[in-house]
Design a protein around this motif. Sequence first.
Motif, PDB file in Angstrom:
ATOM      1  N   UNK A 130       4.419  -2.889  13.590  1.00  0.00           N
ATOM      2  CA  UNK A 130       3.174  -3.658  13.367  1.00  0.00           C
ATOM      3  C   UNK A 130       3.054  -4.969  14.148  1.00  0.00           C
ATOM      4  N   UNK A 131       2.028  -5.134  14.793  1.00  0.00           N
ATOM      5  CA  UNK A 131       2.016  -6.503  15.395  1.00  0.00           C
ATOM      6  C   UNK A 131       1.377  -7.432  14.254  1.00  0.00           C
ATOM      7  N   UNK A 143      -4.958  -2.805  15.495  1.00  0.00           N
ATOM      8  CA  UNK A 143      -4.259  -2.482  14.388  1.00  0.00           C
ATOM      9  C   UNK A 143      -3.366  -3.798  14.058  1.00  0.00           C
ATOM     10  N   UNK A 144      -3.766  -4.667  13.856  1.00  0.00           N
ATOM     11  CA  UNK A 144      -2.739  -5.878  13.813  1.00  0.00           C
ATOM     12  C   UNK A 144      -2.799  -6.728  12.228  1.00  0.00           C
ATOM     13  N   UNK A 149       3.330  -1.055   7.019  1.00  0.00           N
ATOM     14  CA  UNK A 149       4.081  -0.084   7.700  1.00  0.00           C
ATOM     15  C   UNK A 149       4.406   1.124   6.887  1.00  0.00           C
ATOM     16  N   UNK A 150       4.706   0.718   5.482  1.00  0.00           N
ATOM     17  CA  UNK A 150       5.202   1.784   4.380  1.00  0.00           C
ATOM     18  C   UNK A 150       3.866   2.580   3.834  1.00  0.00           C
ATOM     19  N   UNK A 151       2.741   1.875   3.692  1.00  0.00           N
ATOM     20  CA  UNK A 151       1.859   2.551   2.931  1.00  0.00           C
ATOM     21  C   UNK A 151       0.610   2.868   4.091  1.00  0.00           C
ATOM     22  N   UNK A 152       0.534   2.178   5.010  1.00  0.00           N
ATOM     23  CA  UNK A 152      -0.728   2.523   5.985  1.00  0.00           C
ATOM     24  C   UNK A 152      -1.827   1.992   5.609  1.00  0.00           C
ATOM     25  N   UNK A 157      -5.195  -2.647   8.535  1.00  0.00           N
ATOM     26  CA  UNK A 157      -4.315  -3.713   8.563  1.00  0.00           C
ATOM     27  C   UNK A 157      -4.972  -4.975   7.620  1.00  0.00           C
ATOM     28  N   UNK A 158      -4.162  -5.459   6.650  1.00  0.00           N
ATOM     29  CA  UNK A 158      -4.427  -6.583   6.065  1.00  0.00           C
ATOM     30  C   UNK A 158      -4.926  -8.011   6.710  1.00  0.00           C
TER      31      UNK A 158
END
Length: 359
Positions: free
Chosen positions: A164-165, A178-179, A332-335, A338-339
């Motif tokens: 993840x960025x 997707x950051x 990264x775990x739950x997808x 992106x928050x």
Amino acid sequence: MNTLARKASASGDGTRHTTIREVAERAGVSVATVSRILSGSYPAAPATRSKVMRAVEELDYVANHHARALQGTTRKSIALIVNSVISPHYAHVAQGVQTQAAEDSRLCQIGTTGGDAERELAMVQFMREQHPEAVILVGNVNADAEYRARMSRYAHALAAIGSRLVLCGRPPLGPDVPAVVVEYDNSGGAFAATSHLLSNGHKRILYLGRRPGYTTADARIEGYRKALAAYGVEHDPGLEVDGTFERFEGYRMMKERLASGPPDFTAVFSGNDQIAAGARQALIEHGLRVPEDLSMVGFDDLPPAADIDLTTVYQPHEELGRTAVRLALQHAKHGGPPPHTVLGTHLVIRGSVRPLVSA
């Protein structure tokens, strides 16, 4: 005791200092092979990798913590890229990242860019090759169209390998990038600081630290201008001074302003506390006092704010870093989308602002 064991324990203080050459000898491979396997950049055969990792463990090689993190996976680390490690702001954010990474059993790799966008892009590309679980970017950057396009591509590339960025303390790159974004309310904090001066009767407020195109500086001057508009005070571009966020720049900006004639302002909004400290020194050398002659506010609430009794905006530096790590690992775990989290700021009132008495 065999030769390698004697070498490993032959330090004067009783501490074992195994060398990488000894690891290579034990594993029966070259030093270069050991180095590449431990860096995670070498596509070694499983048997070769296994021999190297076994030798590292048996000899208690000093890099064994790194090796264990790489064993079985190459993504047990967090990469942090900051402008500088000597700036108080970046140091506190980095401490937050390091603390949270350690709590989550991750290693932390740190690189610096000096605020150079090209270097930052190159470093993201390099870190991506190390397969970290997250690459966290912290700091002011000149995010032009080319930069945004390239960084967006890197964000997609990281996501493709399960990484993840994370944009920390800066705005999103776009809705389809997707950051993870963790920022603080720069504009709101600047609005509060400027409003404090305005509510104390100051209408001629000098702003030090304008830097067009740089995300943090742009957000802070936006808050300054919004406060002027909210109080019905005409915006004067001549009261905005260009400069970076270093102490010596604050000193320079104020010295040059005072050299042009008597102050045409009653208060100063410094883009950060370092600028405020430099500007205050220039005022003292000119025979002017804060707040008796000129009022002043800053931003960050880091040293030297309390030492010079500076009214400033507090931002949660360490929490910014900790939140960046937590959200990156959770995403990264739950997808999912992106928050994007915005942490609050608040004004810390000290003794650097004096109410302006009308004549």
